[in-house]
Design a protein around this motif. Structure first.
Motif, PDB file in Angstrom:
ATOM      1  N   ALA A 172     -13.232  48.819  62.951  1.00  0.00           N
ATOM      2  CA  ALA A 172     -12.275  49.241  62.160  1.00  0.00           C
ATOM      3  C   ALA A 172     -13.327  50.164  60.931  1.00  0.00           C
ATOM      4  CB  ALA A 172     -11.753  48.007  61.174  1.00  0.00           C
ATOM      5  N   PHE A 173     -14.420  49.589  61.749  1.00  0.00           N
ATOM      6  CA  PHE A 173     -15.512  50.214  60.720  1.00  0.00           C
ATOM      7  C   PHE A 173     -16.837  51.370  61.551  1.00  0.00           C
ATOM      8  CE2 PHE A 173     -14.664  46.307  58.379  1.00  0.00           C
ATOM      9  CZ  PHE A 173     -14.082  46.567  57.480  1.00  0.00           C
ATOM     10  N   ASP A 174     -16.850  51.322  62.614  1.00  0.00           N
ATOM     11  CA  ASP A 174     -17.181  51.988  63.363  1.00  0.00           C
ATOM     12  C   ASP A 174     -17.621  53.457  63.291  1.00  0.00           C
ATOM     13  OD1 ASP A 174     -18.761  53.530  65.649  1.00  0.00           O
ATOM     14  OD2 ASP A 174     -17.340  53.063  66.949  1.00  0.00           O
ATOM     15  N   SER A 175     -18.398  54.211  62.895  1.00  0.00           N
ATOM     16  CA  SER A 175     -18.641  55.760  62.461  1.00  0.00           C
ATOM     17  C   SER A 175     -18.909  56.504  64.014  1.00  0.00           C
ATOM     18  CB  SER A 175     -19.415  55.846  61.513  1.00  0.00           C
ATOM     19  OG  SER A 175     -20.156  57.335  60.848  1.00  0.00           O
ATOM     20  N   HIS A 176     -18.200  57.249  63.824  1.00  0.00           N
ATOM     21  CA  HIS A 176     -18.010  58.465  65.192  1.00  0.00           C
ATOM     22  C   HIS A 176     -19.783  59.415  64.005  1.00  0.00           C
ATOM     23  CE1 HIS A 176     -15.838  57.793  68.281  1.00  0.00           C
ATOM     24  NE2 HIS A 176     -14.992  57.188  66.822  1.00  0.00           N
ATOM     25  N   THR A 177     -20.631  59.321  63.538  1.00  0.00           N
ATOM     26  CA  THR A 177     -21.160  60.401  62.725  1.00  0.00           C
ATOM     27  C   THR A 177     -22.267  59.806  62.611  1.00  0.00           C
ATOM     28  OG1 THR A 177     -20.433  59.942  60.450  1.00  0.00           O
ATOM     29  CG2 THR A 177     -18.923  62.032  61.901  1.00  0.00           C
ATOM     30  N   VAL A 178     -22.146  57.858  62.282  1.00  0.00           N
ATOM     31  CA  VAL A 178     -23.808  57.704  61.851  1.00  0.00           C
ATOM     32  C   VAL A 178     -23.847  56.030  62.654  1.00  0.00           C
ATOM     33  CG1 VAL A 178     -23.169  58.643  59.631  1.00  0.00           C
ATOM     34  CG2 VAL A 178     -23.017  56.173  59.997  1.00  0.00           C
ATOM     35  N   ALA A 179     -25.115  55.754  62.386  1.00  0.00           N
ATOM     36  CA  ALA A 179     -25.682  54.834  63.610  1.00  0.00           C
ATOM     37  C   ALA A 179     -24.572  53.137  62.980  1.00  0.00           C
ATOM     38  CB  ALA A 179     -26.919  54.830  64.137  1.00  0.00           C
ATOM     39  N   PHE A 180     -23.879  52.830  63.685  1.00  0.00           N
ATOM     40  CA  PHE A 180     -24.110  51.326  63.647  1.00  0.00           C
ATOM     41  C   PHE A 180     -24.230  50.261  61.820  1.00  0.00           C
ATOM     42  CE2 PHE A 180     -26.976  49.335  66.252  1.00  0.00           C
ATOM     43  CZ  PHE A 180     -26.428  47.424  65.168  1.00  0.00           C
ATOM     44  N   GLU A 181     -25.757  51.002  62.008  1.00  0.00           N
ATOM     45  CA  GLU A 181     -26.806  49.886  60.998  1.00  0.00           C
ATOM     46  C   GLU A 181     -26.078  50.410  59.565  1.00  0.00           C
ATOM     47  OE1 GLU A 181     -29.562  52.227  63.073  1.00  0.00           O
ATOM     48  OE2 GLU A 181     -27.727  51.057  63.785  1.00  0.00           O
ATOM     49  N   GLU A 182     -26.087  51.770  59.750  1.00  0.00           N
ATOM     50  CA  GLU A 182     -25.693  52.553  58.531  1.00  0.00           C
ATOM     51  C   GLU A 182     -24.174  52.465  58.419  1.00  0.00           C
ATOM     52  OE1 GLU A 182     -27.596  57.376  58.090  1.00  0.00           O
ATOM     53  OE2 GLU A 182     -28.351  56.627  59.770  1.00  0.00           O
ATOM     54  N   ALA A 183     -23.348  52.502  59.126  1.00  0.00           N
ATOM     55  CA  ALA A 183     -21.961  52.704  58.871  1.00  0.00           C
ATOM     56  C   ALA A 183     -22.223  50.832  57.817  1.00  0.00           C
ATOM     57  CB  ALA A 183     -21.521  52.107  59.866  1.00  0.00           C
ATOM     58  N   GLY A 184     -22.993  50.020  58.754  1.00  0.00           N
ATOM     59  CA  GLY A 184     -22.990  48.910  58.590  1.00  0.00           C
ATOM     60  C   GLY A 184     -23.027  48.996  57.244  1.00  0.00           C
ATOM     61  N   GLY A 185     -24.229  48.759  56.171  1.00  0.00           N
ATOM     62  CA  GLY A 185     -24.559  49.352  55.241  1.00  0.00           C
ATOM     63  C   GLY A 185     -23.847  50.092  53.865  1.00  0.00           C
ATOM     64  N   HIS A 186     -23.173  51.462  55.015  1.00  0.00           N
ATOM     65  CA  HIS A 186     -21.770  51.625  53.531  1.00  0.00           C
ATOM     66  C   HIS A 186     -20.512  50.471  53.410  1.00  0.00           C
ATOM     67  CE1 HIS A 186     -23.812  55.344  53.145  1.00  0.00           C
ATOM     68  NE2 HIS A 186     -23.421  55.232  54.738  1.00  0.00           N
ATOM     69  N   VAL A 187     -20.321  49.866  54.233  1.00  0.00           N
ATOM     70  CA  VAL A 187     -19.675  48.367  54.424  1.00  0.00           C
ATOM     71  C   VAL A 187     -19.325  47.759  53.256  1.00  0.00           C
ATOM     72  CG1 VAL A 187     -18.232  46.867  55.961  1.00  0.00           C
ATOM     73  CG2 VAL A 187     -18.451  49.156  56.334  1.00  0.00           C
ATOM     74  N   ALA A 188     -21.255  47.269  53.109  1.00  0.00           N
ATOM     75  CA  ALA A 188     -21.697  45.875  52.934  1.00  0.00           C
ATOM     76  C   ALA A 188     -21.916  46.807  50.702  1.00  0.00           C
ATOM     77  CB  ALA A 188     -22.899  45.346  53.026  1.00  0.00           C
ATOM     78  N   GLN A 189     -22.062  47.610  51.345  1.00  0.00           N
ATOM     79  CA  GLN A 189     -21.723  48.434  49.894  1.00  0.00           C
ATOM     80  C   GLN A 189     -20.880  48.940  48.702  1.00  0.00           C
ATOM     81  OE1 GLN A 189     -25.084  51.220  48.297  1.00  0.00           O
ATOM     82  NE2 GLN A 189     -24.807  52.243  50.281  1.00  0.00           N
ATOM     83  N   VAL A 190     -19.694  48.767  49.647  1.00  0.00           N
ATOM     84  CA  VAL A 190     -18.510  48.646  48.730  1.00  0.00           C
ATOM     85  C   VAL A 190     -17.706  47.105  48.619  1.00  0.00           C
ATOM     86  CG1 VAL A 190     -15.977  49.009  49.498  1.00  0.00           C
ATOM     87  CG2 VAL A 190     -17.254  50.419  49.878  1.00  0.00           C
ATOM     88  N   PHE A 191     -18.553  46.303  49.596  1.00  0.00           N
ATOM     89  CA  PHE A 191     -17.897  45.104  49.598  1.00  0.00           C
ATOM     90  C   PHE A 191     -19.000  44.314  48.521  1.00  0.00           C
ATOM     91  CE2 PHE A 191     -19.846  40.840  49.873  1.00  0.00           C
ATOM     92  CZ  PHE A 191     -18.514  39.453  50.045  1.00  0.00           C
ATOM     93  N   ALA A 192     -20.303  44.974  48.703  1.00  0.00           N
ATOM     94  CA  ALA A 192     -20.943  44.309  46.934  1.00  0.00           C
ATOM     95  C   ALA A 192     -20.189  44.855  45.718  1.00  0.00           C
ATOM     96  CB  ALA A 192     -22.088  44.496  47.196  1.00  0.00           C
ATOM     97  N   ALA A 193     -19.955  45.954  46.070  1.00  0.00           N
ATOM     98  CA  ALA A 193     -19.384  46.496  44.431  1.00  0.00           C
ATOM     99  C   ALA A 193     -18.205  45.706  44.244  1.00  0.00           C
ATOM    100  CB  ALA A 193     -19.369  48.158  44.316  1.00  0.00           C
TER     101      ALA A 193
END
Length: 198
Positions: free
Chosen positions: A68-89
């Protein structure tokens, strides 16, 4: 090693709820163990750290591997960081703390993270190396290792994790996952003492 406790906050509880909804039991247990190894290492080495920040980062550090959160444009750790930021907001964290959360998640894939500059990143990087390849596993007392593994069994983590990294490497050949695969990750995982029969 002293007893390690999970941060008692609404954000920590919500993070676990979200991660459990999206990840397999093996990956959830992996993230929980990563926190315990990291917190124990911080306590043993006298590295001051923010328990809630470390806990949420540990829970979200592999969310970029989830379909559901896998990105085809950035590494998985960057994608995970984005998801975490949305959660934290949504949890009410300020911009600076959200940024730190993403940094910790991205840096868990770095070969080394300076403990003085980023204690949580340093601890999570070391803990995930222990989790996946068994690096420094013997630094933890045998009874502590056994307790952690009994509380949060490894299940089919090795098979699931390797499949995720193989897929990431195939689709993103310049990513950290691809670099790990080229450097012999599969062989290192096969020798992980945490997967040895008790």
């Amino acid at each position: 090693m002293q007893a390690i406790t999970v941060p008692d906050s609404a954000t920590s509880a919500a993070a676990l709820e979200v991660v459990t909804a999206y990840q397999s039991p093996a990956m959830v247990n992996h993230s929980l163990r990563a926190y315990l190894w990291a917190a124990a290492r911080g306590a043993a080495d006298g590295i001051p750290f923010d328990p809630e920040l470390l806990y949420v980062a540990a829970l979200f550090h592999d969310m970029g591997l989830v379909p559901a959160f896998d990105s085809h444009t950035v590494a998985f750790e960057e994608a995970g960081g984005h998801v975490a930021q949305v959660f934290a907001a949504g949890a009410g964290w300020g911009a600076q703390r959200r940024g730190r959360l993403a940094e910790v998640i991205v840096r868990h894939m770095w070969p080394q993270v300076d403990a003085a500059a980023d204690p949580e990143g340093h601890l999570l990087s070391r803990a995930t190396a222990t989790e996946i390849t068994g690096k420094d596993a013997d630094d933890y007392p045998a009874d502590f290792r056994a307790e952690v593994l009994e509380r949060y069994p490894r299940l089919d983590l090795g098979e699931r994790f390797l499949a995720c990294f193989e897929a990431q490497a195939a689709r993103k050949p310049t990513s950290s996952a691809a670099t790990a695969m080229r450097s012999g990750l599969a062989a290192r995982m096969a020798g992980n003492p945490l997967d040895a029969p008790a």
